[in-house]
Write a protein that holds these residues in place. Sequence first.
Motif, PDB file in Angstrom:
ATOM      1  N   ASN A  44       0.886  -1.349   0.039  1.00  0.00           N
ATOM      2  CA  ASN A  44      -0.008  -0.028  -0.066  1.00  0.00           C
ATOM      3  C   ASN A  44       0.593   1.182   0.072  1.00  0.00           C
ATOM      4  O   ASN A  44       0.483   2.184  -0.756  1.00  0.00           O
ATOM      5  N   VAL A  45       1.876   1.332   0.844  1.00  0.00           N
ATOM      6  CA  VAL A  45       2.532   2.644   0.974  1.00  0.00           C
ATOM      7  C   VAL A  45       3.369   2.664  -0.450  1.00  0.00           C
ATOM      8  O   VAL A  45       3.768   3.916  -0.763  1.00  0.00           O
ATOM      9  N   LEU A  46       4.120   1.297  -0.942  1.00  0.00           N
ATOM     10  CA  LEU A  46       4.648   1.707  -2.363  1.00  0.00           C
ATOM     11  C   LEU A  46       3.807   2.138  -3.355  1.00  0.00           C
ATOM     12  O   LEU A  46       4.147   3.060  -4.098  1.00  0.00           O
ATOM     13  N   LYS A  47       2.636   1.780  -3.260  1.00  0.00           N
ATOM     14  CA  LYS A  47       1.461   2.219  -4.346  1.00  0.00           C
ATOM     15  C   LYS A  47       1.433   3.986  -4.229  1.00  0.00           C
ATOM     16  O   LYS A  47       1.168   4.303  -5.362  1.00  0.00           O
ATOM     17  N   THR A  48       1.162   4.087  -2.802  1.00  0.00           N
ATOM     18  CA  THR A  48       0.846   5.667  -2.809  1.00  0.00           C
ATOM     19  C   THR A  48       1.964   6.439  -3.154  1.00  0.00           C
ATOM     20  O   THR A  48       1.881   7.472  -3.857  1.00  0.00           O
ATOM     21  N   ILE A  49       3.450   5.985  -3.000  1.00  0.00           N
ATOM     22  CA  ILE A  49       4.518   6.925  -3.220  1.00  0.00           C
ATOM     23  C   ILE A  49       4.477   6.715  -4.716  1.00  0.00           C
ATOM     24  O   ILE A  49       4.742   7.747  -5.212  1.00  0.00           O
ATOM     25  N   LEU A  50       4.474   5.734  -5.342  1.00  0.00           N
ATOM     26  CA  LEU A  50       4.428   5.843  -6.886  1.00  0.00           C
ATOM     27  C   LEU A  50       3.332   6.586  -7.418  1.00  0.00           C
ATOM     28  O   LEU A  50       3.573   6.981  -8.691  1.00  0.00           O
ATOM     29  N   SER A  51       2.152   6.716  -6.945  1.00  0.00           N
ATOM     30  CA  SER A  51       1.173   7.564  -7.531  1.00  0.00           C
ATOM     31  C   SER A  51       1.053   8.839  -7.257  1.00  0.00           C
ATOM     32  O   SER A  51       0.869   9.944  -7.933  1.00  0.00           O
ATOM     33  N   GLU A  52       1.780   9.160  -6.065  1.00  0.00           N
ATOM     34  CA  GLU A  52       1.442  10.500  -5.438  1.00  0.00           C
ATOM     35  C   GLU A  52       3.083  11.052  -4.896  1.00  0.00           C
ATOM     36  O   GLU A  52       3.036  12.241  -4.582  1.00  0.00           O
ATOM     37  N   GLY A  53       3.986  10.284  -4.914  1.00  0.00           N
ATOM     38  CA  GLY A  53       5.252  10.850  -4.386  1.00  0.00           C
ATOM     39  C   GLY A  53       5.878  11.904  -5.146  1.00  0.00           C
ATOM     40  O   GLY A  53       6.671  12.372  -4.417  1.00  0.00           O
ATOM     41  N   ARG A  54       5.709  11.771  -6.482  1.00  0.00           N
ATOM     42  CA  ARG A  54       6.408  12.668  -7.294  1.00  0.00           C
ATOM     43  C   ARG A  54       5.896  14.397  -6.715  1.00  0.00           C
ATOM     44  O   ARG A  54       6.793  15.151  -6.907  1.00  0.00           O
ATOM     45  N   LYS A  55       4.847  14.381  -6.144  1.00  0.00           N
ATOM     46  CA  LYS A  55       4.447  15.827  -5.612  1.00  0.00           C
ATOM     47  C   LYS A  55       5.159  16.318  -4.532  1.00  0.00           C
ATOM     48  O   LYS A  55       5.047  17.608  -4.486  1.00  0.00           O
ATOM     49  N   PHE A  56       5.760  15.301  -3.732  1.00  0.00           N
ATOM     50  CA  PHE A  56       6.546  15.470  -2.508  1.00  0.00           C
ATOM     51  C   PHE A  56       7.751  15.141  -2.559  1.00  0.00           C
ATOM     52  O   PHE A  56       8.396  15.443  -1.705  1.00  0.00           O
ATOM     53  N   GLY A  57       8.381  14.865  -3.709  1.00  0.00           N
ATOM     54  CA  GLY A  57       9.724  14.662  -3.976  1.00  0.00           C
ATOM     55  C   GLY A  57      10.237  13.552  -3.397  1.00  0.00           C
ATOM     56  O   GLY A  57      11.362  13.336  -2.626  1.00  0.00           O
ATOM     57  N   VAL A  58       9.553  12.503  -3.430  1.00  0.00           N
ATOM     58  CA  VAL A  58      10.131  11.095  -3.165  1.00  0.00           C
ATOM     59  C   VAL A  58       9.856  10.130  -4.559  1.00  0.00           C
ATOM     60  O   VAL A  58       8.930   9.945  -4.837  1.00  0.00           O
ATOM     61  N   GLY A  59      11.225   9.626  -4.890  1.00  0.00           N
ATOM     62  CA  GLY A  59      11.344   8.893  -5.970  1.00  0.00           C
ATOM     63  C   GLY A  59      11.733   7.445  -5.605  1.00  0.00           C
ATOM     64  O   GLY A  59      12.462   7.284  -4.658  1.00  0.00           O
ATOM     65  N   VAL A  60      11.389   6.658  -6.477  1.00  0.00           N
ATOM     66  CA  VAL A  60      11.549   5.105  -6.170  1.00  0.00           C
ATOM     67  C   VAL A  60      12.308   4.490  -7.350  1.00  0.00           C
ATOM     68  O   VAL A  60      11.808   4.677  -8.643  1.00  0.00           O
ATOM     69  N   CYS A  61      13.371   3.691  -7.299  1.00  0.00           N
ATOM     70  CA  CYS A  61      13.563   2.860  -8.355  1.00  0.00           C
ATOM     71  C   CYS A  61      13.542   1.505  -8.060  1.00  0.00           C
ATOM     72  O   CYS A  61      13.906   0.910  -6.844  1.00  0.00           O
ATOM     73  N   LEU A  62      12.794   0.665  -8.602  1.00  0.00           N
ATOM     74  CA  LEU A  62      12.375  -0.856  -8.149  1.00  0.00           C
ATOM     75  C   LEU A  62      13.253  -1.486  -9.240  1.00  0.00           C
ATOM     76  O   LEU A  62      13.274  -1.439 -10.443  1.00  0.00           O
ATOM     77  N   ILE A  63      13.793  -2.505  -8.416  1.00  0.00           N
ATOM     78  CA  ILE A  63      14.764  -3.508  -9.448  1.00  0.00           C
ATOM     79  C   ILE A  63      14.445  -4.775  -9.075  1.00  0.00           C
ATOM     80  O   ILE A  63      14.052  -5.323  -7.903  1.00  0.00           O
ATOM     81  N   SER A  64      14.084  -5.730 -10.109  1.00  0.00           N
ATOM     82  CA  SER A  64      13.631  -7.034 -10.193  1.00  0.00           C
ATOM     83  C   SER A  64      14.014  -7.998 -11.092  1.00  0.00           C
ATOM     84  O   SER A  64      14.106  -7.616 -12.066  1.00  0.00           O
ATOM     85  N   GLN A  65      14.078  -9.341 -10.773  1.00  0.00           N
ATOM     86  CA  GLN A  65      14.444 -10.350 -11.901  1.00  0.00           C
ATOM     87  C   GLN A  65      13.036 -10.994 -12.040  1.00  0.00           C
ATOM     88  O   GLN A  65      13.030 -11.871 -12.915  1.00  0.00           O
ATOM     89  N   ARG A  66      11.907 -10.598 -11.289  1.00  0.00           N
ATOM     90  CA  ARG A  66      10.480 -11.246 -11.726  1.00  0.00           C
ATOM     91  C   ARG A  66       9.500 -10.101 -12.064  1.00  0.00           C
ATOM     92  O   ARG A  66       8.868 -10.135 -10.960  1.00  0.00           O
ATOM     93  N   PRO A  67       9.446  -9.464 -12.985  1.00  0.00           N
ATOM     94  CA  PRO A  67       8.723  -8.436 -12.949  1.00  0.00           C
ATOM     95  C   PRO A  67       7.133  -8.920 -13.160  1.00  0.00           C
ATOM     96  O   PRO A  67       6.289  -8.289 -12.752  1.00  0.00           O
ATOM     97  N   SER A  68       6.900 -10.178 -13.442  1.00  0.00           N
ATOM     98  CA  SER A  68       5.608 -10.638 -13.443  1.00  0.00           C
ATOM     99  C   SER A  68       4.896 -10.850 -11.964  1.00  0.00           C
ATOM    100  O   SER A  68       3.643 -10.904 -11.750  1.00  0.00           O
ATOM    101  N   LYS A  69       5.940 -10.727 -10.854  1.00  0.00           N
ATOM    102  CA  LYS A  69       5.450 -10.735  -9.614  1.00  0.00           C
ATOM    103  C   LYS A  69       4.895  -9.359  -8.934  1.00  0.00           C
ATOM    104  O   LYS A  69       4.650  -9.213  -7.864  1.00  0.00           O
ATOM    105  N   ILE A  70       5.512  -8.612  -9.730  1.00  0.00           N
ATOM    106  CA  ILE A  70       5.329  -7.106  -9.301  1.00  0.00           C
ATOM    107  C   ILE A  70       3.763  -6.664  -9.837  1.00  0.00           C
ATOM    108  O   ILE A  70       3.480  -7.050 -10.926  1.00  0.00           O
ATOM    109  N   ASP A  71       3.023  -6.033  -8.846  1.00  0.00           N
ATOM    110  CA  ASP A  71       1.641  -5.629  -9.237  1.00  0.00           C
ATOM    111  C   ASP A  71       2.012  -4.756 -10.638  1.00  0.00           C
ATOM    112  O   ASP A  71       2.448  -3.704 -10.435  1.00  0.00           O
ATOM    113  N   SER A  72       0.993  -4.850 -11.537  1.00  0.00           N
ATOM    114  CA  SER A  72       0.832  -4.066 -12.891  1.00  0.00           C
ATOM    115  C   SER A  72       0.758  -2.589 -12.578  1.00  0.00           C
ATOM    116  O   SER A  72       1.097  -1.759 -13.286  1.00  0.00           O
TER     117      SER A  72
END
Length: 468
Positions: free
Chosen positions: A340-368
Amino acid sequence: LKRTPLRLYPDLYLSKPTVEPERILKALNINLKEFELFEIKTSIIGYFDEKLGFVNPRIPPKPGQQIFLAEADTIQEVLMKKKINKIGSLHIGYLLNREEDVPVILDTNLVVSEHLCILASTGSGKSYLAGVLAEELLKPYNSAALLILDPHGEYHTLKEIEGLNEFKREDYIPYVRIYGKGEIKIRLSELEYNELLNLLPELTEKMEALLNKAYRSLEGKFTSDDLINQIVEAAGDEKDVTAKALIWRIRRYIQAVDVIDDYLHMELAELAKPGQASVLQLSELSDIEQEVLVSVLLRRILNARINAEKGLNGEKLEYPVFIVVEEAHRFASRDARSFNVLKTILSEGRKFGVGVCLISQRPSKIDSDILSQCMTQIIMRIVNPADQENIRSSVESIGKDLIEELPGLTKGQAIVAGVAINSPVLIRVRNRLTSHGGISKDAASEWMNWSSKDEIKIKQNQKRLFWE
């Protein structure tokens, strides 16, 4: 770019492999250039306008119009939003299939504000690339506040940055701090009720109701003993079966867990500073501890940035923060505690200056929904069809032709697309300035070394026989 020959050698010319077809053509006085004509299929990305970017052409090129290979300076001007070594630039590699080195530069501001994902199979070089990204963020022309969540202990070599002149300036020296298990602490009172609930397994409805009542009655900072006392008080009897079962779980899953503490806490102002990379080594923490830590830490950072931007009371961070999340599929799936917090940051974080880099070997397991919010993508070799399909459905800037390239990429090669660059490109990742901490073990050499040591021990301990 796809190339198909317009004229093939006759089968007769290929009947004897020891004789080159060119020799036969020369003997027959046939022009070699007739067999050097190719049909090349390319994609017209449009013409470049400084204000509008790439504009789709309304009129196709005229038949017979000459085509030229773009010069390096032209590519830099048209494809890259930033110049190399300038403020807000990230030099991550070079264009693939070019004889001269054409640097590929990303826009730091767009990477941080619009988020980034690095997707690749095991051994494709994603952690190496993340190290390159960290180096660029700590260069004097970025001076980022960088936080790296490191489940495998691969990023400790970034400490070498402090001794390299490439990262120094008269008024700037970067700092890399490595947090081990003993330094990673979450104060119990910082946990939200749902996070506390997730730590305690197999709770009955009565236990949940009792825990909720006790938690809601506590104010400010409290300890685990305070929580236990409040549970006893809410139950009305210390011998109550439900209370005893709940208290046992608190002692087993909270008091006995190292990462959760009654008093110690990581201060955000020390954890995230401009010109500093903080590497949290999570390898010694359990999966539950890692998920709770990521959830609590990301929520605190987001709230601190909201407080700073809106002038609210509470913990504050006065500058943007960029967070690198390794093994992101463990934290960004729908059943993860940190979802939930990751989804919030990715959808609203740019307005407040919180950026995220997601690194994964299994993108199919990351929520679309989460993956689609990463507006810059770096995708390396991926063979798994399910992972390719998830990328195809979640990443709009990657077309079918580029998806087909993924299985054929080799180590250190990648597709870069999204808002931080004007058009998708194929690249080779630049060499790191620091050493790589995620190098695979040389099993054969280590076995041989241990075997030789054992032989020496055997010879030293072997007793002489009576006839010797």
